[in-house]
Design an enzyme around this catalytic site. Sequence first.
Site, mmCIF file in Angstrom:
data_model
loop_
_atom_site.group_PDB
_atom_site.id
_atom_site.type_symbol
_atom_site.label_atom_id
_atom_site.label_comp_id
_atom_site.label_asym_id
_atom_site.label_seq_id
_atom_site.Cartn_x
_atom_site.Cartn_y
_atom_site.Cartn_z
ATOM 1 N N HIS A 110 4.962 -10.808 3.236
ATOM 2 C CA HIS A 110 6.168 -11.374 2.625
ATOM 3 C C HIS A 110 7.332 -11.483 3.613
ATOM 4 O O HIS A 110 8.415 -11.912 3.229
ATOM 5 C CB HIS A 110 6.580 -10.496 1.443
ATOM 6 C CG HIS A 110 6.950 -9.111 1.897
ATOM 7 N ND1 HIS A 110 6.023 -8.245 2.447
ATOM 8 C CD2 HIS A 110 8.133 -8.471 1.932
ATOM 9 C CE1 HIS A 110 6.635 -7.127 2.796
ATOM 10 N NE2 HIS A 110 7.914 -7.235 2.493
ATOM 11 N N ASP A 111 7.138 -11.060 4.850
ATOM 12 C CA ASP A 111 8.217 -11.077 5.842
ATOM 13 C C ASP A 111 8.021 -12.143 6.908
ATOM 14 O O ASP A 111 8.770 -12.171 7.888
ATOM 15 C CB ASP A 111 8.304 -9.718 6.557
ATOM 16 C CG ASP A 111 8.809 -8.612 5.647
ATOM 17 O OD1 ASP A 111 9.597 -8.922 4.728
ATOM 18 O OD2 ASP A 111 8.418 -7.458 5.859
ATOM 19 N N ASP A 113 4.233 0.027 -2.910
ATOM 20 C CA ASP A 113 5.093 -0.006 -1.740
ATOM 21 C C ASP A 113 6.081 1.143 -1.884
ATOM 22 O O ASP A 113 6.801 1.227 -2.880
ATOM 23 C CB ASP A 113 5.850 -1.347 -1.737
ATOM 24 C CG ASP A 113 6.104 -1.872 -0.347
ATOM 25 O OD1 ASP A 113 6.524 -1.074 0.493
ATOM 26 O OD2 ASP A 113 5.904 -3.085 -0.131
ATOM 27 N N GLU A 116 3.973 0.749 7.518
ATOM 28 C CA GLU A 116 4.507 -0.405 8.237
ATOM 29 C C GLU A 116 5.273 0.157 9.435
ATOM 30 O O GLU A 116 6.222 0.922 9.262
ATOM 31 C CB GLU A 116 5.459 -1.208 7.344
ATOM 32 C CG GLU A 116 5.899 -2.498 8.017
ATOM 33 C CD GLU A 116 7.268 -3.005 7.599
ATOM 34 O OE1 GLU A 116 7.553 -4.181 7.835
ATOM 35 O OE2 GLU A 116 8.070 -2.217 7.056
ATOM 36 N N ASP A 163 7.047 1.618 3.752
ATOM 37 C CA ASP A 163 7.954 0.648 4.355
ATOM 38 C C ASP A 163 8.646 1.219 5.604
ATOM 39 O O ASP A 163 9.153 2.348 5.568
ATOM 40 C CB ASP A 163 9.012 0.313 3.286
ATOM 41 C CG ASP A 163 9.892 -0.861 3.655
ATOM 42 O OD1 ASP A 163 9.389 -1.991 3.713
ATOM 43 O OD2 ASP A 163 11.105 -0.635 3.888
HETATM 44 C C1 GLC Z 1 10.239 -3.944 5.507
HETATM 45 C C2 GLC Z 1 9.911 -4.885 4.392
HETATM 46 C C3 GLC Z 1 10.980 -5.920 4.313
HETATM 47 C C4 GLC Z 1 12.304 -5.235 4.025
HETATM 48 C C5 GLC Z 1 12.584 -4.156 5.039
HETATM 49 C C6 GLC Z 1 13.659 -3.230 4.550
HETATM 50 O O1 GLC Z 1 10.205 -4.566 6.741
HETATM 51 O O2 GLC Z 1 8.634 -5.406 4.546
HETATM 52 O O3 GLC Z 1 10.706 -6.900 3.338
HETATM 53 O O4 GLC Z 1 13.328 -6.179 4.037
HETATM 54 O O5 GLC Z 1 11.471 -3.338 5.287
HETATM 55 O O6 GLC Z 1 13.189 -2.482 3.479
#
Ligand code: GLC
Length: 634
Positions: free
Chosen positions: A410-411, A180, A339, A281
Site C-alpha cells: 500500500h506504500d 498490522d 517492516e 509497522d
Molecule cells: C509504514 C506504513 C505506512 C505508514 C508508515 C507510518 O511505512 O506501511 O503506510 O504511513 O509506516 O505508520
Amino acid sequence: MTFSLDSSIGQIYSHPAGRDVIDKILLQVGAPRAAVTNVIVRNLRLGALKYVSLGKLDNAFLQALIEVLNTRPDSVSEVVGEAAPAWWKEAVFYQIYPRSFQDSDGDGIGDLAGITSRLDYLVGLGVNALWLSPIYDSPNDDNGYDIRDYRAIMAEFGTLDDFENLVQQAHARGLRIVMDLVVNHTSDEHEWFQRALQGDPRYRDYYFFRPVTTPGRPPNNWVSFFSGPAWRYFPQIDQWALHLFSPKQMDLNWENPQVRQEVADIAKFWIDRGVDGFRLDVINYISKRPELPDGNPLIGQVIGFSGIEHYFYGPHLHEYLAQLNRTAFAPTGTFSVGETPGIGHQVGKLLTDPQRHELDLIFSFDHLETPGHVRMDDYRYDLNYLKHYFGEAQGEFSGQYWMSLFFENHDNPRMISKVNADPRYRKALGKLLGGILMTLRGTPFIYQGQELGLVNHDFGAIEELRDVESLNLYAELLKTDTAEEAFGKVLVGSRDHARTPMPWDGSAHAGFSTGTAWIKAPLSDAPADITVESQMGDQDSVLEFYRRLIALRRDSPDDLIYGPVEFLDAGVLDYWAYRRGKSVLVQMNLGEQQLPVDPEWQSAQIASRGRELLSSGADTAGVLAPYEFRITRI
Ligand code: GLC
C-alpha cells in the site's frame, strides 16, 4: 571489537551493520563486492576514506557509522542446516487494504463485512493467509496507521463482532489472519497522549517530550518522512514532541518498560481473538539513541531524512524485539513479519535468525527501486537489477534463513507501471512478476489487485489524491515549483496508486461499493479486462496465471518451497534462469524484445524431454517472447 577511525575497511566489513552500509554504497554505485574484499581496500583505514572521498565523507559521518557498530551485535551465525518447516514458509500471503477492498454498506469505504464476503474469492485464488492493513479506531490522518484505540475497530470498518466473524469465517476456510501492529507511534488522539498533554507524568514518559530551548527551534534537526521537521510544538505545555511521520503520529518511547508491556498486552488482546500473526509497522525505528542527537548533515542530504542513523538500527532494537517475542509471540506460536526500511541483508539475518527469536520475517525494500533512484523519481525500472539483487539475497537467506518476497504494497505505485507503462506489455509483465514471486525461495506476499495486473491510476488533479504523504509533499514542492510541476512529481510515486478500490466487476462502482468510493475508482479510464469478473475463467488472464502459479508452488513443496535455488548465469542481458530443487527450471525474458533462448539450454531441455509446466508466452521453441515467464520440469 571496538571500532574507531583506525579500524580497517575489512574490519568494518566483517561487522553485519558495517557490511550492510558498505554493500548499500556498492549497490548504489554499481560496484561488485570484490571492490571491498580486495587486499588494498580491505586494509585501508576508515579515517582515510575522508581523503579518498575528496572530503565528501567527514569525521562526523564516520563517527555516526562507528557508533552504530560499537553498540550492536557483531556477528551473524553461519548458514547451517536446512529451514525447519513452518506454515508461514509454505503459505502465500495476500495483503488487504481494507478501506479499498470491498464495501458492504454503501458508504464508499471498504469494511470487515466486505472482506468476509470475499473470502471465497481468496480461497479460490489459493492464498493461505491475509494481512490486513490497520483496522483499529483511528482519526485516519494516515489511513489507520495513526491508532487512537488499539482495542477497538474503526467505526467505518465495523465492530469487534464483525472482526470475530471474519476470523472465524477465515479459519473455517483454512485462511490465517495477520494484523498490522503499528507501535512505533500512536495517534495524538490516543488516550495516552491526551493524558500526557494533561500533565500525567506516567504518560509523559510514554512519548518523547522535550522542553523549548530556543523558541521556535525544534530540539534537533530530525525530519519527518512526511515533510518538515520531526517535532511538533504543544503550546499548552510549552514542549515539543517527536513524530517521525505525520504531526498526528507521535513516537512512543520504547525505553520505558511500561510502553513495552503495553505493546505486549495489545498483541495478546488480539491473539486471544484468534489472530495468527502480526506485521510490525516500521519496527526497526522503535529504539532511538536516547540523547536524540542531531543527525549528520551529509547522511541527511544523501538519504533525504536527517537523523535516521540514530534510530533505523537503534541500540536496543534486538533486545526489545526479543522481549516482545518472548512475552507475546513465542508462548502462542504467533507469526511476525517486521517492516524494516533501510535494513540490509546482514542485519536482516540477525533479526530473523531462528536461534535469536526476534522476528520470523522482515520486509526490506532495496529491490523496489534500482540503484540511484527513489520512489519519487520518474524513471524506468530495469528488471535486470532483480537478477543481480536476488542473486545475492537468495544466497544470503539460504539454509536456515528465510526471506519475504514482494513487489507491491500500500506504500508503492504498481510495479508494472514502474517497469513499462506500455499497455501492450501489461499482461505479460503481470505474469512475469507473479512468476518470480512464486518460484524464488521465500514467502510470497501478493498485494490486492496485483493478481489482476493492476497498473497506476491516471489521477487528474491533486484534489483526487488522499494520501497525507502526497499532500504534504505537494505543499512542500509548491514552495519552488508550479502547481503543474508539483502535481507531476507527486503523481510519480504517490501511494494512492495502490489504494484505489479493488475492481471486482463492470458495474457502476466496480462492484466495490454501491456508493461513491472514498478515492477515485479505477474503472473510469481503464481497460475492461482488469476486473476479477472479466479475468475469472479466462485462461490467458493474469488472474488465472496467478492461480496456476500458486497451485504449482503448493503442489511441488520439495522443489518450489523448500528446494534450494541455483542461478544459472548465461551472462545474457534480459535473460534470467534458475533451477529450483531437483526438477524445476525457470526462464525469463526481462526485456521487451524477443529473446533467443541459449542453444545449450535448448538442447539440455530437449535431451531431458523437458515438460512445460507453465508459460506466459506462446511457447515458441528457441525464443522467449517479451517479458515471457516459463517454468519447465526437467
Ligand atoms: C509504514 C506504513 C505506512 C505508514 C508508515 C507510518 O511505512 O506501511 O503506510 O504511513 O509506516 O505508520
